[in-house]
Write an enzyme that holds these catalytic residues in place. Structure first.
Site, mmCIF file in Angstrom:
data_model
loop_
_atom_site.group_PDB
_atom_site.id
_atom_site.type_symbol
_atom_site.label_atom_id
_atom_site.label_comp_id
_atom_site.label_asym_id
_atom_site.label_seq_id
_atom_site.Cartn_x
_atom_site.Cartn_y
_atom_site.Cartn_z
ATOM 1 N N HIS A 135 0.831 -1.206 0.000
ATOM 2 C CA HIS A 135 0.000 0.000 0.000
ATOM 3 C C HIS A 135 0.870 1.262 0.000
ATOM 4 O O HIS A 135 0.583 2.222 -0.717
ATOM 5 C CB HIS A 135 -0.925 0.010 1.219
ATOM 6 C CG HIS A 135 -2.239 -0.656 0.961
ATOM 7 N ND1 HIS A 135 -2.369 -2.016 0.895
ATOM 8 C CD2 HIS A 135 -3.478 -0.145 0.722
ATOM 9 C CE1 HIS A 135 -3.638 -2.318 0.644
ATOM 10 N NE2 HIS A 135 -4.332 -1.194 0.520
ATOM 11 N N LYS A 185 -10.399 -7.554 7.736
ATOM 12 C CA LYS A 185 -11.160 -7.817 8.957
ATOM 13 C C LYS A 185 -10.972 -6.660 9.911
ATOM 14 O O LYS A 185 -9.919 -6.004 9.901
ATOM 15 C CB LYS A 185 -10.713 -9.126 9.611
ATOM 16 C CG LYS A 185 -9.281 -9.100 10.135
ATOM 17 C CD LYS A 185 -8.945 -10.318 10.951
ATOM 18 C CE LYS A 185 -7.466 -10.453 11.195
ATOM 19 N NZ LYS A 185 -7.011 -10.036 12.518
#
Lengths: 279, 183
Positions: free
Chosen positions: B38, B103
């Site tokens: 990222h 999650k």
């Protein structure tokens, strides 16, 4: 005096790393089944069913339960009548971790904290050695996932906050963690000692088999209260709601300074992994 | 209610139909990316350089799989904690990313960006990496191979189950269940 060669230690550590990551313990499976049969949330029940399916698939296909095969945390109880030959104990353990993680197709997740460069073989392990009487060597390998470890908390409470303060802190830690540590979780709590001792106790508390009672009646009572309070939070399996936010609360304590009340919380996910051997 | 099936690339119309709490099955190609990937993707965007894969209409899955054992396309591949990607996510949503899978809860900034750029956040089953691996038919490293388990992979998945946590209307399933449990 008993002699144990480093090559035996390496071989056993490698095997324990693989087994711990692939075979979910019977204690956790039993706790998941018990929770599934009592969970009132439909979504929660479904999640618990899927987690049991996951354990079965992992076992059948020899795949790790979770992609995060963890930091290799190794607890050693070294008898004072044991003589280790053929090298150093720590090196033997690290060789075992290297072997287990590479040969077992486990993920290597350890990196330099600043450059973030992966060490490539999941070493070094974190090793806790305790000297004990006797002529045995006990090794427990407890791979610890990052997601649940990141939700650990420690507080140096004021002694006036007492038992209520401890319980409030533990419940708040689990509430804040929410869905992050993959509930249902096992909550390890260390009370007393010093800053670092409380944290170590919290981690060690996780090693007790799920479903067994604390031998200290007062701690057993606190565990019951905390178990109920945490499961009233409603976070539920995977944070999707339900009665099963934790499968167990395990507490260890140690005397502390008259000025202090340290409390540490170490959360473990449902992939609650530890395997041991006594040599 | 029938199963909701999704196949990327996703349109705004498809994403707008999803509501927090929906169970969704994804089939097709999705991309894996974690922390360092990222960071690199956003650095490329800041420098105005091309990305190693297209973001428009696509799905990113936050996972770092275990190595594929012989005869299998992938090892265990469950979701990692999404909040670690929060700092980078709005920038990727701005480029047209439509769905992220991980999650745990997202930051207020991400939830706002989901509304702004018409995208959703879903959770996969945390700690069910062996089960999820059965949905992956093919896996190929397409960028940042030097990152090992954090490399960007293209996964071809078949009916991978996820649950919508944050929809484009600002709903948050995690908050809803906690609010419902409050005495």
């Amino acid at each position: 005096m008993k002699t144990i060669d480093c090559s035996v230690i390496t071989e056993q550590v490698a095997r324990l790393c693989i087994e711990a990551n692939i075979h979910l313990g019977d204690d956790v499976c039993a706790a998941l089944k018990y929770a599934r049969d009592r969970e009132t949330s439909v979504q929660g029940r479904e999640m618990l069913r899927l987690l049991l399916d996951n354990a079965a698939v992992a076992r059948e296909e020899s795949l790790p339960l979770c992609q995060d095969t963890g930091f290799a945390v190794v607890f050693v109880e070294l008898g004072n009548e044991v003589w280790i030959t053929g090298g150093s104990l720590i090196e033997a353990i690290n060789r075992g971790v290297r072997q287990g993680y590479t040969e077992g197709y486990l993920r290597c997740s350890i990196c330099d904290p600043l450059t973030r460069k992966n060490t490539g073989d999941n070493t070094p392990a974190v090793v806790h050695i305790e000297l004990v009487p006797g002529d045995t060597l006990k090794i427990t390998v407890a791979p610890k996932g990052g997601g649940s470890e990141n939700m650990s908390r420690i507080a140096m409470l004021n002694p006036s906050q007492g038992r209520q303060g401890i319980e409030d802190f533990v419940v708040a830690s689990v509430r804040e963690a929410g869905a992050n540590p993959c509930p249902p979780v096992i909550v390890g709590v260390g009370i007393g000692g010093t800053f670092e001792e409380a944290a170590l106790l919290a981690k060690k508390a996780l090693l007790r088999p799920v479903g067994t009672a604390n031998s200290d009646p007062e701690l057993a009572c606190m565990e019951h209260e905390l178990f109920a309070a945490i499961n009233r939070l409603g976070i539920g399996p995977q944070g999707l709601g339900g009665d099963t936010t934790c499968l167990a609360v395990h507490i260890l304590k140690h005397p502390c300074h008259i000025a202090s009340l340290p409390v540490a919380v170490n959360i473990n996910c449902h992939a609650h992994r530890h395997k041991e051997i006594i040599l | 209610m029938g199963d909701i099936l999704l196949a990327p690339p996703l349109t705004d119309e498809t994403v707008e139909r999803l509501k927090a709490g929906d169970r969704v099955f994804i089939s097709g190609d999705i991309y894996t990316a974690r922390d360092t990937a990222h960071k690199r993707l956003v650095e490329l965007l800041v420098r105005g350089e091309p990305l190693p894969f297209p973001l428009n209409g696509q799905i990113i899955y936050y996972t770092g799989p275990t190595p594929a054992p012989p005869g299998k396309p992938i090892g265990s591949c469950g979701p990692t904690t999404s909040s670690r990607m929060d700092a980078y996510t709005p920038r990727l949503l701005q480029e047209g990313l439509k769905l992220t899978i991980g999650k745990g809860a997202r930051s207020p900034e991400v939830i706002t960006a989901l509304k702004q750029y018409c995208a959703v956040y879903c959770a996969a089953i945390g700690g069910a990496g062996a089960l999820i691996a059965k949905c992956v038919k093919k896996a190929e490293v397409i960028a940042y191979g030097d990152l090992g388990p954090e490399a960007v992979m293209r996964l071809t998945v078949d009916r991978m189950p996820v649950i919508v946590i944050n929809d484009v209307y600002g709903n948050d399933l995690y908050r809803q269940v906690i609010a419902a449990a409050a005495p």
